[in-house]
Structures are given as structure tokens and as C-alpha cells.
Design a protein around this motif. Sequence first.
Motif, PDB file in Angstrom:
ATOM      1  N   ARG A  92      -4.379  -1.269  -2.799  1.00  0.00           N
ATOM      2  CA  ARG A  92      -4.461   0.038  -2.169  1.00  0.00           C
ATOM      3  C   ARG A  92      -3.999  -0.223  -0.744  1.00  0.00           C
ATOM      4  NH1 ARG A  92      -6.993   5.267  -2.069  1.00  0.00           N
ATOM      5  NH2 ARG A  92      -7.545   5.819   0.061  1.00  0.00           N
ATOM      6  N   ILE A 138      -2.463   1.765   2.426  1.00  0.00           N
ATOM      7  CA  ILE A 138      -2.071   3.012   3.061  1.00  0.00           C
ATOM      8  C   ILE A 138      -1.780   2.751   4.521  1.00  0.00           C
ATOM      9  CG2 ILE A 138      -2.823   5.345   3.636  1.00  0.00           C
ATOM     10  CD1 ILE A 138      -4.261   5.331   0.922  1.00  0.00           C
ATOM     11  N   LEU A 139      -0.525   2.973   4.871  1.00  0.00           N
ATOM     12  CA  LEU A 139      -0.004   2.549   6.162  1.00  0.00           C
ATOM     13  C   LEU A 139      -0.815   3.092   7.332  1.00  0.00           C
ATOM     14  CD1 LEU A 139       2.325   0.790   6.897  1.00  0.00           C
ATOM     15  CD2 LEU A 139       3.736   2.806   7.173  1.00  0.00           C
ATOM     16  N   VAL A 140      -1.040   4.420   7.354  1.00  0.00           N
ATOM     17  CA  VAL A 140      -1.657   5.010   8.540  1.00  0.00           C
ATOM     18  C   VAL A 140      -3.091   4.563   8.749  1.00  0.00           C
ATOM     19  CG1 VAL A 140      -0.276   7.059   8.786  1.00  0.00           C
ATOM     20  CG2 VAL A 140      -2.160   7.065   7.184  1.00  0.00           C
ATOM     21  N   PHE A 141      -3.742   4.077   7.707  1.00  0.00           N
ATOM     22  CA  PHE A 141      -5.128   3.671   7.876  1.00  0.00           C
ATOM     23  C   PHE A 141      -5.254   2.173   8.111  1.00  0.00           C
ATOM     24  CE2 PHE A 141      -6.266   7.353   4.889  1.00  0.00           C
ATOM     25  CZ  PHE A 141      -5.974   8.226   5.903  1.00  0.00           C
ATOM     26  N   MET A 148       7.436   6.928   1.407  1.00  0.00           N
ATOM     27  CA  MET A 148       7.939   7.202   2.747  1.00  0.00           C
ATOM     28  C   MET A 148       7.284   8.401   3.404  1.00  0.00           C
ATOM     29  SD  MET A 148       9.642   4.641   3.034  1.00  0.00           S
ATOM     30  CE  MET A 148      10.019   4.956   4.758  1.00  0.00           C
ATOM     31  N   ARG A 149       6.980   9.421   2.623  1.00  0.00           N
ATOM     32  CA  ARG A 149       6.396  10.593   3.251  1.00  0.00           C
ATOM     33  C   ARG A 149       4.908  10.406   3.425  1.00  0.00           C
ATOM     34  NH1 ARG A 149       8.033  16.177   0.983  1.00  0.00           N
ATOM     35  NH2 ARG A 149      10.273  16.211   1.299  1.00  0.00           N
ATOM     36  N   SER A 150       4.267   9.877   2.385  1.00  0.00           N
ATOM     37  CA  SER A 150       2.822   9.740   2.455  1.00  0.00           C
ATOM     38  C   SER A 150       2.415   8.405   3.053  1.00  0.00           C
ATOM     39  CB  SER A 150       2.222   9.866   1.059  1.00  0.00           C
ATOM     40  OG  SER A 150       2.691  11.027   0.426  1.00  0.00           O
ATOM     41  N   GLY A 151       3.312   7.421   2.994  1.00  0.00           N
ATOM     42  CA  GLY A 151       2.945   6.102   3.495  1.00  0.00           C
ATOM     43  C   GLY A 151       1.931   5.404   2.608  1.00  0.00           C
ATOM     44  N   ASP A 152       1.873   5.806   1.344  1.00  0.00           N
ATOM     45  CA  ASP A 152       0.984   5.157   0.379  1.00  0.00           C
ATOM     46  C   ASP A 152       1.796   4.062  -0.316  1.00  0.00           C
ATOM     47  OD1 ASP A 152      -0.641   4.397  -1.684  1.00  0.00           O
ATOM     48  OD2 ASP A 152      -1.107   6.412  -2.368  1.00  0.00           O
TER      49      ASP A 152
END
Lengths: 427, 292
Positions: free
Chosen positions: B43, B45-48, B255-259
Motif C-alpha cells: 500500500r 500512497i505518495l501524498v501520505f 498519476m492522478r491519485s498517486g496510489d
Amino acid sequence: MGRLLVLFVALSLGVGGCRRSSEETGAGGRTRIVFKFQPLWGDPKPFRELLAQYERANPDVELVTEALPNASDLAHQFFLTSLQGGATDFDVLVADVVWVPEFARAGWVADLSEDFPPERLREEFLPGPVDAVVMNGRTYAVPWYVDVGILYYRTDLVPRAPRTYDELRRFTRDAMAKAPGIQGYVWQGRQYEGLTCNVYEAIWGHGGQSLGPGGRVLLETEPAREALTYLHGLIAEGLSPRTVTGFGEEEARRVFQEGRAVFMRNWPYAWREAQAEGSPIRGKVGIAPLPTKDGQPGWGTLGGWQLAVNAHVSPARRKAAARLIAHLTSPEANRVLALHYARNPPRLALYDDPELRAAEPFIASLKEALMRARPRPVTPYYLLIADVLQSEFSAAVAGLRTPEEALTRAQKQVDHLTGEQPDEEPE
Amino acid sequence: MRGAGSQARERRQAYLLVAPAVLVLVVVALYPVLAAVWLSLHRFILVFGERRFTGLENYVYLMGDARFWSALGNTAYFTAVAVAVELLLAVPLALLLNRAFPGRGLLRASVLVPWAIPTVVSARLWAWMFNPDYGLINRLLGGADINWLGAPGYALHAAILVDVWKTTPFVALLVLAGLQGIPEDLYKAARVDGASEWRQFRSITLPLLKPALLLALLFRSLDAFRVFDAIYVLTEGGPANTTETLSIYAYKTLMRSGDFGYGSTLAVATFLGVVLLAVVWLRWLGREEGRR
């Protein structure tokens, strides 16, 4: 020929000037800060003057501007990858309303509460934009200009702006009977972020909220179900053309502007075009807040851009960056952006500004709608779930799934992305 | 007769010559694939800044992900229909281009124009032509009121049309190359035997064209299975994800969600689809080749 020569000389002088100033940085040790933003449409001079004012007031700072692509999702991708990598090659950045919580939680944008205390923002700015930049009582960005969804109507075809959804439907039906061949209500139904804005406006209009308890993005709700039923119903009953499922802002505007629609939901930018010289509907257009189920003025989706500071840069640069933001969000700067670029000011005081009221009465008239502008769910997860919302809302609006099915599917995917556990599952 | 020693040296030399190519493949192809597989077990997730190993959790979710299955269905449908139509159109086109007639060179060159235009440009062009209000397509259909890109069912076929328009020339070129490899003597002999044009086509052209056709089938279906740009420009996967292919789903997630975890899972699934397709075609191709 002579003019060309002058241009050439001016250009070479300009280039020379640039070089000199960059040499000065090396020797004089001025702080160099980079402002990354999308160029504003229109005459570049007033904005350049605004930046020059900052440089004159801050002789210790060298300001550099860098352009971003003019597409929100591309700009987001850029910031996502560079901020994640700890980039320090820009100091001040523009952020779309939905990015601020995401970037703040990731620790990529600096806490600006010292320079812009939330209480002061609440006093001086419109409420919606402040909600979008203040998280847990801290300020992470400052509103730069704002946007809101509003209803456009044809004053020659309907008696007044509709206040309820029932009125909207009735007025549309009557107008379509009066003017055969005309289309009813055009809005943004294509699978993209504009659709999400339209759906949230309908959810709020049916009494729903963006977030459930505990900040959870809650979609399986009665207002959401009613909202999707309403939007799909408009198409099914022929009150909106079937083609709205392929419409973005411009497609809707073209149809409305050619006089082929009774109502349109759009952003304020469409006003200028509608009232331009030679427009078929010039002088026949009114604007109003969106209708709601019970007749109170509707809540339009908040759009627009905020200024934030890259959290990775040095304290000295951070200070200079905060000063630039203070300058660019000052009442004077607000006025320049409104008068020359038709960008709505986020500062309340500007709406009583005599100069602005005289020169741009339309902007001043948007205050009511802007006071009621609401952000889409303010959550760090927003960009993660935006895509899910778009596709499930699209399915419901196009009639491919029932609202219940679409919302259940959306909720399941959103919970997966945000790591929420469904209620029935034990911890 | 050569000695065993020289044979071994020759083999060593062969390995040595192949080595740079293998090395390049390992770096540019194998490493990203393995990295994607590794990421798909997280799991991430880039932003987190969240990154933890979750084993096969993403794959379990994938199996129950309705959106994945519909993307897979769209991809398979797009590939099957587009490639079939392209092959059906390319054969007559190639036969035509193979004939001697004045202006053949010019025609051959101009046929390739759609293929030469960058996909993004041609997709934008087509998006305007599909516009229900202003578009050329509805006007050509006698003022029809078809909501090409906004209606489920139509949008995917509109995308197929764009793909067919763009890549039929490429397939025709492959077929043309195949046609030119057929010895003229065979036709001469057939004519002496009194075979009709149709008989010549069925008994000479078609069987001898088979390798070229299979090759075109292989190239195009692998390509179509990864389709991204044309559809993304036309519809971004909408309406209601009815034109969302595996590549678009993977791109949006990555790319959009950064998942990055689940996005990689989708990318790996796409990769496996392409590999499976390649294996099936190559076995078939190999069998056909062996029979000759």
C-alpha cells in the motif's frame, strides 16, 4: 523596419538587464525566490507591474516567475512528483482549492499561521475559501482568486430566476413550449471534475453535506441519492439535452451563447462572453444562485486558486515567500486581478469597493453566490477519490446505473482508498 | 567438419555479441517490470508518505474490483473489434495498392498520412468531428442527433473508429509487404491453368499472405491492448468508465491519485494480459510457420 530595429534593441537591452541582475545575485547575495503559477489570460502589463512593486519594496529579493501548464491535473502531477521528491527550486506555488488539504497533510506546504492567522482570514476573506485553506486551526495557503458555480438564465424566456428545482423544471418546460427547438438546461455532465462540482451542488441543494461524521467522505446518503435522481431525471425528461453527458464548460457555454438553451450552470467567466459585442444573447442574460429543493439560495461549488509556500525551502526564502503572498493577496492586488483579469477577489472588502463596483458591476454582484460557495469535501484524500466520484457520478447521470448502485460502488471504492473500514466489519 | 573447440568458441562469441542487447533489455524492460511487481505488493500512497508491505492484498481487491473487470472487458472488446476491422479493411486496400496504376506512388504515400499524424492530434481532431452540435460526423449522417462521445455504447465505438482510421494504413503496409513477397510465377501458372481471379486469391494469395496477416494481428492486438492516448484524449475514459481501458485505469490510479501500490497492480495486470496475448499468438504463429 525602424520599428523592428527598436524592438530588437529593446529586446537586447532586456536580455542584458536580465544577465546583469543574475550576476548581482551571485555577488550581492540577494535571496532568489521562484513563483510558480499559470499565466493569467489578458494583458500581461498590470500583473508584471504588481510583481515589480514587490521587488521594489524588497530590494534584498530577486523574484523569478516560472510558468505552469494551464491544465489543473497536469499542474497537480507536477507538484505531486516534485514536492514528494523534496524539490526546492520554487518557493511560492499556486494550488487549486482541492490540493491544499492534501499538500498540507503531506507536509509539503508550509504552515503560514504566523503571517496569516486563521482568525484574521475569517474576518477579511469569504468563508468558503478560508474553509479550503485552514486545516485544524492552521493556515496552509492564502486565497488568491475565487470562482463559484452559478445559474445563468434567459430573461426573455423565463419570468425570473427559479428558486427551487420544481420551478427550474416548470420554467424550462414553459420556455421550451414557447420557443420550439430550444434546449432546456445545460450543465457539465462529462466524466471529469466539472461533473463532480455539478453533483455536489445538487447534493447540497437537497440538504446534504460534503463530509460525514469524523471527516469521512459519506456518499450513501439520501440527499446524494436524490441529487443523482434529479440530474438524471433532467436528461430523462428531456429538460436537459442528452448531449450534456458529453459537455464540459465550453460545450455548455457555446450552446447557451448561441441562444439555444434556456438555463445554464457555469462559472462566472461565461458572463463576459455572453455579454460581448455581437453575442446573440447580449442583454438577455440573468444570473442567480443555483436553485435548491426548498427554495433557499443554492450553494455553488467553490473554485479558484490559492498561494502556498513550499515547505522544503530555507527559512529565509520562506519569509520572502510569505511577503510575496501578502503582497499578491493584498486588497490592491485583488483589485488589479479583478479589473484586468476578471478574477473574483477573495477579500470581502473589495465587494464594497466603489471603483470595482463601477468598473465591474458583474463581479460585485457575485458576492451573494460567493458567500455561499462551498468547497468539495475538504480532505487530504480528495484527489485520491476524485476519479471514483467522477466515474460513478457519470454512470448515474448517464442512467447506466441507478443512483443507489452508483453510490454503493463509490462508497466501497472510496473506503478502500481512504483505508476506512466498512461499519459492519469488526476492528 | 569443424572441431568441437571452434564450435564452443563460436558459441561464446555469439553470447558475447548478444550480451549488450540482453543487458539493455534487462535495464529498460525487466527492471521496471520487476519494480512494478514489487510495488504492487504494497500500500503505497505518495501524498501520505505511506508505504507498507501488504502482500497480495491489492490482488485480492483487484479480483473483486468491478471497475477493473469492466476496464478489462472494454480493453478486450476494443482490441478484438478494432483489430478485426483493421485486418478486413487492410487486405483490399493492400491489394489495391499492389496493382499498377498511374499515381500509385502518391496514393501509397497519402494512405499513410493518418498513421503519421500524432495520435493526440488526430484524436483531438476527431473529438471535434464527433461533437454532436458542430461535428462533421452527424452532418454527414444527414443531421443525425447522435451523442457520440457522451453516450455509453457509442463512445467506445467512436474510439474504435478513430483507431481503425489511424492504423489501417499500417496494417495495409504490412499486408502489402506480404503481397510483394508472393512470386509472380504462381499467378502465371494459375492463369495457364485457367484459374479465376477469385480462385487465385483464395488458393494463392490468402494462404501465402497468412504469415503477414498473423504478424499484423500480433502487432496490432498487442498495441491495441495497451491503448491509451486516443481514448484518453477523446473521452478520458467516460462516460461512466465505458471507454476506460486497463491503461487508462492504471494511469489514473498512478498519476492522478498517486496510489502507486494499486496502480502498479493494475499495470502488472495489463502486462500479464499483453504477455498472455503474445504467447497465444506466437504459439499459433509458430505452428503456422512450422506447417509451411
